[in-house]
Scaffold this motif. Structure first.
Motif, PDB file in Angstrom:
ATOM      1  N   TYR A 457      18.622   7.885  -7.342  1.00 48.54           N
ATOM      2  CA  TYR A 457      17.174   7.927  -7.577  1.00 48.54           C
ATOM      3  C   TYR A 457      16.510   6.628  -7.143  1.00 48.54           C
ATOM      4  O   TYR A 457      15.498   6.628  -6.419  1.00 48.54           O
ATOM      5  N   ILE A 458      17.062   5.490  -7.546  1.00 50.70           N
ATOM      6  CA  ILE A 458      16.473   4.191  -7.220  1.00 50.70           C
ATOM      7  C   ILE A 458      16.514   3.942  -5.710  1.00 50.70           C
ATOM      8  O   ILE A 458      15.563   3.421  -5.116  1.00 50.70           O
ATOM      9  N   LYS A 459      17.601   4.333  -5.083  1.00 50.16           N
ATOM     10  CA  LYS A 459      17.753   4.129  -3.639  1.00 50.16           C
ATOM     11  C   LYS A 459      16.644   4.839  -2.863  1.00 50.16           C
ATOM     12  O   LYS A 459      15.960   4.230  -2.025  1.00 50.16           O
ATOM     13  N   TRP A 460      16.427   6.124  -3.171  1.00 51.11           N
ATOM     14  CA  TRP A 460      15.427   6.890  -2.426  1.00 51.11           C
ATOM     15  C   TRP A 460      14.011   6.575  -2.904  1.00 51.11           C
ATOM     16  O   TRP A 460      13.057   6.647  -2.119  1.00 51.11           O
ATOM     17  N   ASN A 461      13.855   6.195  -4.143  1.00 48.70           N
ATOM     18  CA  ASN A 461      12.543   5.793  -4.641  1.00 48.70           C
ATOM     19  C   ASN A 461      12.061   4.548  -3.905  1.00 48.70           C
ATOM     20  O   ASN A 461      10.886   4.448  -3.519  1.00 48.70           O
ATOM     21  N   GLU A 462      12.971   3.617  -3.672  1.00 51.93           N
ATOM     22  CA  GLU A 462      12.586   2.407  -2.951  1.00 51.93           C
ATOM     23  C   GLU A 462      12.256   2.719  -1.495  1.00 51.93           C
ATOM     24  O   GLU A 462      11.357   2.113  -0.905  1.00 51.93           O
ATOM     25  N   ARG A 463      12.971   3.660  -0.917  1.00 56.34           N
ATOM     26  CA  ARG A 463      12.668   4.028   0.471  1.00 56.34           C
ATOM     27  C   ARG A 463      11.267   4.632   0.583  1.00 56.34           C
ATOM     28  O   ARG A 463      10.539   4.351   1.533  1.00 56.34           O
ATOM     29  N   LEU A 464      10.907   5.468  -0.385  1.00 53.97           N
ATOM     30  CA  LEU A 464       9.560   6.038  -0.377  1.00 53.97           C
ATOM     31  C   LEU A 464       8.518   4.943  -0.587  1.00 53.97           C
ATOM     32  O   LEU A 464       7.465   4.927   0.062  1.00 53.97           O
ATOM     33  N   PHE A 465       8.818   4.023  -1.487  1.00 57.14           N
ATOM     34  CA  PHE A 465       7.913   2.899  -1.741  1.00 57.14           C
ATOM     35  C   PHE A 465       7.695   2.090  -0.463  1.00 57.14           C
ATOM     36  O   PHE A 465       6.564   1.740  -0.112  1.00 57.14           O
ATOM     37  N   ARG A 466       8.773   1.801   0.240  1.00 56.79           N
ATOM     38  CA  ARG A 466       8.664   1.012   1.466  1.00 56.79           C
ATOM     39  C   ARG A 466       7.853   1.750   2.526  1.00 56.79           C
ATOM     40  O   ARG A 466       7.058   1.144   3.243  1.00 56.79           O
ATOM     41  N   GLU A 467       8.090   3.045   2.639  1.00 54.18           N
ATOM     42  CA  GLU A 467       7.336   3.825   3.623  1.00 54.18           C
ATOM     43  C   GLU A 467       5.840   3.729   3.353  1.00 54.18           C
ATOM     44  O   GLU A 467       5.040   3.514   4.276  1.00 54.18           O
ATOM     45  N   MET A 468       5.465   3.874   2.099  1.00 54.88           N
ATOM     46  CA  MET A 468       4.042   3.828   1.748  1.00 54.88           C
ATOM     47  C   MET A 468       3.501   2.404   1.847  1.00 54.88           C
ATOM     48  O   MET A 468       2.332   2.189   2.201  1.00 54.88           O
ATOM     49  N   TYR A 469       4.335   1.424   1.549  1.00 57.65           N
ATOM     50  CA  TYR A 469       3.901   0.028   1.618  1.00 57.65           C
ATOM     51  C   TYR A 469       3.617  -0.373   3.063  1.00 57.65           C
ATOM     52  O   TYR A 469       2.586  -0.991   3.369  1.00 57.65           O
ATOM     53  N   PHE A 470       4.528  -0.003   3.979  1.00 53.98           N
ATOM     54  CA  PHE A 470       4.313  -0.355   5.379  1.00 53.98           C
ATOM     55  C   PHE A 470       3.162   0.439   5.977  1.00 53.98           C
ATOM     56  O   PHE A 470       2.477  -0.036   6.874  1.00 53.98           O
TER      57      PHE A 470
END
Length: 687
Positions: A457-470
């Protein structure tokens, strides 16, 4: 090698597994412990020391104690070991000198290409130069179609090729069952004409093709028995076409941090797991016998468990559901691409586009054998199309009308006391419930990371966060995701994930998997409430560090400073004749490795790009830089189109440039007007 083999069996990401080993030599005590779980065990100081050798070791290495190394030396195998440079502190023993067992060069090289952490994965997906796989050489199967510039945006490297191979294996397994069922039914080998296929699909919106109830086939006991005994060997042409199709779809997943081909593969993994539970249905209680008949399986699973085309359609939908995803929500996509929004009436734009992309690819003449395996008549073609449309459109969870439709259908199937519903035929009732279950499979799989182990969960949550952040740093989002991410995740758990997991259980066809999904969802919600704020802080720090490496934050800061300076001095100072470049580097001029452009391409056109930000996304491919996206605020709207190849900038050829050099070339002229030479194709002038 072992982890790569496991990946083909256990799913994507397994190849990232690493192991460490520890060996110590000495006497041990052995015995069997009595109790409810009697087992053979080894005891003593030797075992404890061996355990310490493992825990203080490093990944993909075998650490030896001095005693074990001494035994190897005595036996003439001293060339197998090398001394560890630092001492190891072992609890209860103090500092110890240990040794590494030298591994074969082939073993080391096999592991060297495996990403070790999320940063490496992010780089491989977003910014790192990619080595094209040999299979990419014969791509361009979509040349001359509307797919040019949509597919081929991502090169096929080694890691992506392993995912492609795994997806092909999964799809091939389900496709063989489709063929076995067809053989058992006595249907001859035939295929639909392309004209008939296009007529069935029509020219309407994908959204308009969503069905309240999908008509699944009636159960046939004899066919089910014969199909179970059929052994199918797929002809090479079909497998070759399937590989080519999956490769094409993979190349159409942009290098997003979250919505990428690895995400699609994880959705397939979860869909496959849930389908296996449906097909097994081993939790059904039968009073007269232990064995479950095909008829009982059919009724219990609302017809899903015995229809191979449905199974294939679900994993196919998981494969294509985000192809061409722009890395931003539908609202932003509509702003950036008004023509696309108009085409899809500003509703479920990304989802409708994904279906159209995949279907246009599938209908290419080169995939005629693959299509003939999936469906052979109009009824099968229509059912397959309906299943794919409903499944992919179900992944748009924020469209209010679609949500209302799904809720009303759920109430009608599982909660209704209406007489009209009661009078509905048993077949219609089964089909309605089947339609609901199929959509829930793809919905749950799309967010399955929220219903898995906390680490996943944390792994993919961070990936989504990064996508939206960039996306925010690129100016493609109005809201900074670092604000409100913690609260947003709690809302998502409470209003979507947990209710969805409860519905999986209420469907009654997933057995223990529904309990597992719900349990993990509830546990992750609790953990997020406890640890989420700290996790958010770490994600923000890592994202900002990554952004600085890519110079995104620097660019924004310089833009803000220049804007403030311009406001302060607009009425008091003259405009400088040589304004400072946005991405200027005071330390040195950018060294460009490009050669002068020699005008070797046909049908080129010149595009004048103004100073400052251009609002475009350009990807480097083996064929050269290609325009992936032109944002809604870009000054180049209407001048550049997705799929255009940029062959030169300010007279410098872009041929062979990697992403770093290309970015430097664009940034070097950021303070003045730049001249792009672009072409919609790469046809060269005959020499």
């Amino acid at each position: 090698l072992l982890t790569k083999e496991l990946e083909s069996q256990l799913g994507p990401g397994t190849a990232e597994l690493a192991m460490r080993f520890g060996i110590h030599t000495g006497p041990v005590t052995a015995g069997v412990l009595r109790g409810q779980k009697a087992r053979f065990q080894l005891f003593g100081d030797t075992m404890n020391t061996a355990s310490r050798m493992e825990s203080t070791g490093m990944k993909n290495k075998i650490q030896l104690s001095a005693d074990t190394a001494g035994e190897l030396l005595k036996s003439g195998y001293g060339h197998w070991i090398t001394k560890r440079q630092d001492l190891v502190h072992v609890k209860g023993k103090g500092d110890m000198q240990t040794y590494w067992l030298l591994l074969g060069q082939s073993s080391m090289s096999d592991h060297s290409s495996v990403p070790s952490d999320d940063t490496a994965v992010l780089e491989s997906l977003i910014k790192a130069p990619r080595t094209s796989h040999k299979k990419k050489q014969k791509s361009a199967i979509w040349e001359g179609t509307g797919l040019n510039g949509v597919l081929g945006v991502t090169d096929i490297n080694g890691a992506l090729q392993r995912l492609i191979d795994w997806n092909v294996d999964v799809l091939l397994t389900f496709l063989k069952r489709v063929v076995a069922n067809r053989i058992a039914s006595g249907a001859g080998s035939k295929s639909l004409s392309t004209a008939s296929e296009k007529q069935l699909i029509g020219n309407g919106l994908v959204l308009d093709a969503v069905k309240m109830v999908i008509d699944l086939p009636e159960f046939d006991h004899d066919i089910a028995v014969r199909a179970a005994n059929e052994i199918v060997e797929m002809v090479p042409e079909v497998k070759s076409e399937l590989v080519e199709f999956v490769t094409g779809i993979a190349s159409g997943y942009p290098k997003n941090s979250f919505h990428n081909f690895e995400h699609a593969s994880h959705v397939i993994l979860s869909s496959n797991k849930l389908l296996k539970r449906v097909m097994a249905a081993d939790d059904i209680a039968t009073t007269e016998k232990e064995a479950l008949t095909s008829k009982e399986l059919h009724n219990h699973t609302y017809g899903i468990g015995t229809d191979p085309i449905t199974h294939f359609a679900v994993v196919f939908s998981a494969l294509i559901h985000d192809v061409g995803h722009p890395g931003v929500p539908n609202g932003q996509l509509a702003t950036e691409n008004p023509e696309l929004a108009k085409k899809y009436v500003n509703k479920s734009v990304a989802e409708q586009r994904s279906v159209d992309i995949a279907w246009e690819l599938l209908l290419l003449p080169r995939f005629k054998n693959l299509r003939a395996c999936i469906y052979q008549d109009k009824i099968e073609c229509k059912r397959f199309r309906d299943l794919v449309v409903n499944s992919v459109m179900a992944t748009d969870i924020f469209d209010k009308e679609l949500k209302a439709l799904r809720n009303s259908r759920w109430d009608m199937a599982f909660n209704s006391k209406d007489d009209q519903v009661k009078r509905a035929s048993k077949k219609e009732d089964l089909d309605r419930k089947a339609t609901i279950v199929i959509e829930h499979i793809i919905q749950a799989s799309d967010v399955s990371h929220t219903m898995q182990h906390w680490y996943i969960y944390i792994k993919w949550n961070e990936r989504l966060f990064r996508e939206m952040y960039f996306a925010f740093l690129h100016g493609r989002a109005t809201k900074d995701p670092t604000t409100g991410w913690f609260e947003g995740e709690l809302w998502f758990f409470d209003n979507y994930v947990i209710p969805l997991a409860r519905k999986l259980k209420d469907c009654g066809v997933f057995g223990v998997s529904s309990d597992e999904y719900l349990t993990y969802a509830l546990q992750n919600r609790v953990e997020w409430e406890k640890k989420g704020q700290a996790v958010c802080a770490k994600m923000k720090t890592r994202a900002e560090e990554e952004a600085r490496k890519l110079e995104y934050l620097k660019e924004i800061k310089e833009d803000d400073e220049e804007a403030e300076e311009e406001n302060d001095t607009r009425n008091s100072k003259p405009t400088p004749t040589n304004p400072k470049p946005i991405n200027s580097n005071p330390t040195a001029e950018v060294k460009l490795m490009g050669e002068p452009y020699n005008g070797k391409f046909k049908n080129t056109r010149e595009v004048d790009a103004p100073p400052g930000k251009l609002g475009i996304v350009i990807d480097t491919t083996e064929n050269g830089p290609i325009v992936h996206q032109v944002t809604g605020k870009s000054p180049l709207q209407g001048l550049l189109q997705p799929g255009d190849f940029v062959v030169a900038i300010d007279g410098t050829s872009t041929e062979g440039m990697n992403s770093t050099t290309l970015s430097s070339l664009i940034a070097a002229g950021a303070g003045r007007q730049r001249k792009f030479i672009v072409t919609s194709g790469l046809e060269k002038i005959s020499e």
